[in-house]
Design a protein around this motif. Structure first.
Motif, short mmCIF file in Angstrom:
data_model
loop_
_atom_site.label_atom_id
_atom_site.label_comp_id
_atom_site.label_asym_id
_atom_site.label_seq_id
_atom_site.Cartn_x
_atom_site.Cartn_y
_atom_site.Cartn_z
N SER A 157 0.85 -1.19 0.00
CA SER A 157 0.00 0.00 0.00
C SER A 157 0.88 1.24 0.00
O SER A 157 1.80 1.36 0.82
N ILE A 158 0.62 2.13 -0.94
CA ILE A 158 1.45 3.33 -1.10
C ILE A 158 0.58 4.56 -0.84
O ILE A 158 -0.49 4.71 -1.44
N ASN A 159 1.06 5.39 0.05
CA ASN A 159 0.29 6.54 0.51
C ASN A 159 1.10 7.82 0.33
O ASN A 159 2.23 7.92 0.82
N ASN A 160 0.55 8.76 -0.40
CA ASN A 160 1.19 10.07 -0.56
C ASN A 160 0.18 11.14 -0.20
O ASN A 160 -0.96 11.08 -0.64
N SER A 161 0.63 12.10 0.60
CA SER A 161 -0.30 13.17 0.97
C SER A 161 0.37 14.53 1.02
O SER A 161 1.60 14.63 1.18
N VAL A 162 -0.46 15.53 0.82
CA VAL A 162 -0.01 16.93 0.91
C VAL A 162 -0.77 17.56 2.07
O VAL A 162 -1.99 17.44 2.14
N LEU A 163 -0.02 18.24 2.95
CA LEU A 163 -0.65 18.87 4.10
C LEU A 163 -0.34 20.37 4.10
O LEU A 163 0.79 20.77 3.76
N ALA A 164 -1.30 21.15 4.47
CA ALA A 164 -1.09 22.60 4.59
C ALA A 164 -1.73 23.07 5.89
O ALA A 164 -2.89 22.78 6.14
N SER A 165 -0.95 23.77 6.71
CA SER A 165 -1.45 24.24 8.01
C SER A 165 -1.30 25.74 8.12
O SER A 165 -0.33 26.33 7.61
N ARG A 166 -2.26 26.33 8.81
CA ARG A 166 -2.22 27.79 8.97
C ARG A 166 -2.79 28.15 10.33
O ARG A 166 -3.90 27.72 10.69
#
Lengths: 260, 357
Positions: free
Chosen positions: A123-132
């Motif tokens: 299982s391959i998991n890629n994510s983009v996170l943005a915090s403010r």
């Protein structure tokens, strides 16, 4: 009715006052944000993965308790700030085949019928996170996550575990790619406690049983210097093989770490 | 929002109150009802959730727990064909899956309504769990049904005693035996009650005896109030006077051993009827069985309705029809030729109706 409204309003004002006064440990270092743990800092939960800060640019993580049966590891990379948002990406691999084969058994503990054998699954998991950061020391995080699986053979579609929380997270093992979009806000209540509220939708690229949504809410309580209790709820909705279904489940985790 | 939270709190397994309302079904298009002159045909059938004689792990030494829709549908078609051929007016079903993972979430009942001539049905769950983490059973919703050409009123689920030989945890996720009841009014005739029971199959203590006592006490109450009834189902018990009462060897799976020194247990669960052989006597004493006891005792094989062994002929009688009124003489049929449709044979008989004054 008036009394209820008054009590609710007072509670809100009190909470806001506390929020304004406080700083909550771990707010900017929390799981599921674009912030990384500082170098040599670590945190782990029973369910939440062990995260270790390597540098200002990288954090590694793995769900340690699951390691023997689900080898897994990931890395979170910081990409800096843009437009008031801090950005990070997370990339992880896991091999769920051993745990699925263990759960496919006779008798108690047989989550899956013993007639099924699972091939190698990566299982391959890629994510983009943005915090403010928001007002009242709150932090908003939005996340887009893409999961797919490489399979060493056919997997029987009837070998699914048709339970909320589990089914949507395992869906991409069987068929399709899982696209998850999430947002959460976390904020301090006082120096010992914080709250988190989040929503997440799961979309699976296949013709049926392909939409799920979850709303989660947690309270964090700093029990001592190195330990926090995380308790709350998970309200889920989804289209399962048996039909559409709502479910509310409690959620508890114990977090250990050397954040301070 | 608060009500949503309450509704979404579905427990992992369902516990039942002593009495609950049944779930009512109605055909999308009501079919014409022939007016009976004096009697109707009644049938009881344990349909084994629509898997025919497939080797299921739970009762036939099989290795399979779940079946695909492609595997289930031909068996359901066979069941529907048999019903349409026999054409009972009232049908009592046991082991009817309506939303179970093991049968690919096929709604057996809806399929039967859609493909037969029945207008009405009442369903009560016997085994209902959001998830059973044992043998891959997963989600389960299986129960008992009354199907009727005429409307069914006041249909209830009557909970029977829990198995006394199980731990609390196992019992929580296990099936809860029950009776489904309902009243049927045919124009020109007095209203009668229908009671359909599925008693415990595998209890090794006196649970089954309690089930028969509870069943009889309900029948006694209707009788005492001047009502009349059709009562039947899968009682999981032999008639008194049966020649063979121990089926441990017939039901034994490869690797199992019974009756030998050191075997524990000595008998296979649900296969040794010897200590229970008189438990149905009070029912026979009080009410009329469609197959009278003396006739059964004279030619037992002709009335066998069950076997656990795929490919073998019926070897015991577990399915019954009783009434406190009258069966049309010699109208009973044990449909033993339906050998591949389920591990139980259906039993039918013609029931005499009481004319309205």
């Amino acid at each position: 009715m008036k009394r209820t409204f008054l009590a609710f309003a007072l509670l809100l004002i009190f909470t806001a006052l506390l929020q304004a006064q406080s700083q909550f440990t771990g707010r900017f270092m929390g799981y599921n944000t674009a912030y990384l743990l500082p170098e040599k800092k670590w945190e782990s939960g029973i369910r939440q993965p062990l995260r270790v800060g390597l540098s200002q640019k990288a954090e590694i993580y793995s769900t340690v308790l699951a390691l023997p049966l689900t080898p897994n590891a990931g890395i979170k990379i910081a990409w800096g700030e843009l437009g008031g948002f801090r950005f990070a990406t997370a990339h992880s691999l896991s091999v769920p085949s051993p745990v699925l084969n263990m759960l496919s058994r006779n008798g108690i503990g047989g989550f899956i019928s013993p007639e099924f054998t699972f091939p190698f699954i990566l299982s391959i998991n890629n994510s983009v996170l943005a915090s403010r950061p928001l007002c009242y020391s709150a932090l908003l995080t939005i996340k887009a996550e893409f999961l797919f699986a490489l399979r060493g053979g056919e997997i029987d579609p009837q070998s699914t575990i048709d339970l909320p929380i589990m089914y949507p997270r395992m869906a991409h093992y069987y068929k399709g790619t899982s696209v998850r979009l999430a947002a959460n806000v976390r904020a301090p209540i006082c120096h010992k406690a914080g709250v988190e509220e989040g929503v997440e939708v799961f979309m699976i690229t296949r013709s049926g049983n392909n939409f799920f949504a979850e709303n989660t809410g947690y309270v964090y309580w700093k029990m001592c210097k190195k330990m926090r209790l995380k308790a709350g709820y998970n309200l889920s909705y989804g289209s399962y093989p048996f039909g559409n279904h709502w479910q509310l489940w409690p959620s508890v985790d114990l977090l250990l770490g050397n954040l301070r | 929002m608060i009500s949503l939270l309450f509704f979404s709190c579905e427990p992992l397994a369902t516990s039942f109150d002593d009495t609950e309302d049944a779930v009512l079904y109605q055909a999308s298009t009501l079919r014409q009802i022939p007016q009976p002159d004096s009697s109707i045909k009644v049938m009881t059938w344990n349909i084994r959730f629509g898997i025919g004689r497939s080797p299921w792990f739970g009762d036939a030494c099989g290795n399979n727990t779940v079946f695909t829709k492609e595997e289930v549908m031909p068996h359901l078609d066979s069941i529907v064909d048999a019903i349409n051929m026999i054409r009972p007016d009232i049908l009592m079903l046991q082991e009817c899956d309506v939303a179970s993972q093991r049968t690919a979430y096929t709604n057996d009942l809806q399929y039967i309504i859609d493909n037969t001539y029945f207008n009405y049905a009442a369903y009560v769950p016997e085994w209902k769990a959001q998830f059973i983490a044992s043998d891959g059973l997963g989600r389960m919703d299986m129960g008992q049904v009354i199907l009727s050409r005429w409307p069914i009123t006041d249909s209830k689920r009557i909970n029977l005693a829990a198995r006394g030989d199980q731990s609390g945890l196992v019992n929580y996720f296990y099936l809860h035996s029950c009776i489904i009841t309902g009243n049927i009014k045919i124009p020109g005739f007095e209203e009668f009650s229908v009671l359909n029971i599925h008693a415990s199959a595998f209890a090794t203590d006196d649970t089954k005896k309690k089930h028969y006592e509870e069943f009889k006490s309900m029948l006694d109450k209707i009788d005492a109030e001047g009502g009349y009834f059709i009562a039947g189902g899968d009682l999981n018990e032999l008639p008194p006077g049966s020649d063979s009462t121990d089926f441990c060897f017939e039901d034994m799976c490869p690797g199992e051993s019974f009756h030998q020194p050191g075997d524990d247990p000595q008998h296979k669960d649900g296969s040794n009827y010897t200590p229970e052989i008189t438990w149905l006597q009070p029912l026979y004493d009080a009410y009329k069985c469609a197959v009278p006891l003396d006739r059964y005792q004279q030619n037992q094989e002709a009335y066998f309705t069950h076997t656990t062994r795929p490919g073998h002929f019926w070897d015991r009688t577990l399915d019954y029809l009783f009434t406190n009124h009258r069966w049309v003489k010699d109208s009973d049929v044990t449909h033993q030729y339906l050998l591949r449709y389920s591990d139980h044979a259906p039993v039918t008989a013609r029931f005499l109706l009481k004319k309205e004054n």
